[in-house]
Design a protein around this motif. Sequence first.
Motif: not given
Lengths: 160, 160
Positions: B58-59, B63-65, B101-105, B136-142
């Motif tokens: 779902a990330v 993240m617009g990916l 999924v993790n590869g694409r991310l 922001n995107r970094l908040a999602v990553l963290l």
Amino acid sequence: MTPEESVVATAVHAWTQNVERADKLFSGLSESQLLKEVAPGRNRLIYLWGHLIAVHDAVLPLMGLGERLHPELDPVFLTEADKTAAVLPSAADLKRYWDEVNGRLLTGFRSFTASSWAEKHTAVSDEDFNTNPLRNRLAVLLSRTNHLSYHLGQAILAPK
Amino acid sequence: MTPEESVVATAVHAWTQNVERADKLFSGLSESQLLKEVAPGRNRLIYLWGHLIAVHDAVLPLMGLGERLHPELDPVFLTEADKTAAVLPSAADLKRYWDEVNGRLLTGFRSFTASSWAEKHTAVSDEDFNTNPLRNRLAVLLSRTNHLSYHLGQAILAPK
């Protein structure tokens, strides 16, 4: 806010969110609740709490924010396993140490610019840092935030 | 490496370290080991693994990916509790989804500059982002790195 201000503020925010989550979980527990294991035969809640305080306390010198406040917690909560120490601090003492250590850290964290976060932490040599610039202060912050989440995930499993 | 390049590379590195830790923990388990609960009456390892895949999947849109790769996992591992679904994917299927999924991310994450990380994620409106630039995107990553650590802390408790 510049992109670099935004990214470091985001990392500090993720840290404070997790500290607040842990505070909510641990600070409200009675002495007897703190003695519950997270799963049969595993660490007790009091050990996890003290362990987090000792680990956070050790971040002060790592970040160049001064000497440790409570190195006396290490034999009880860090170098020895749970159920080894004969005497444990009271819940009230742990709450005081927890607030003191996290308060001191947050004051330091809020004073760092993006450049300060990208600087090496004190446990890495200049030489190693030149080879690996990711061994910086931010890496310590993120690692300790993840460490906190890791033990929060365990603490939540303890029977009520 | 500029300070801003260093801070975002550090955050991506913390993510990959935790993904690798989880990979090591889950990928080596047999089908019967995956059916063990992390503590009596709690989630099974297979549920935690599938849950992490669904949350990471779902990330991608956040993240617009691009679109999600495995929305079909949600009813089994996200919207419903463990032990609800009648049929679960095999360990081999989960490993494939996990890597995919993790590869694409990671490919996406590595393409982001500090400015891209400081941009809003897709679930926040322009108006809300103006009020709170930390969404922001970094908040999602963290947040997802911490979520991963949280469940890793639980997974490690399962009896061997």
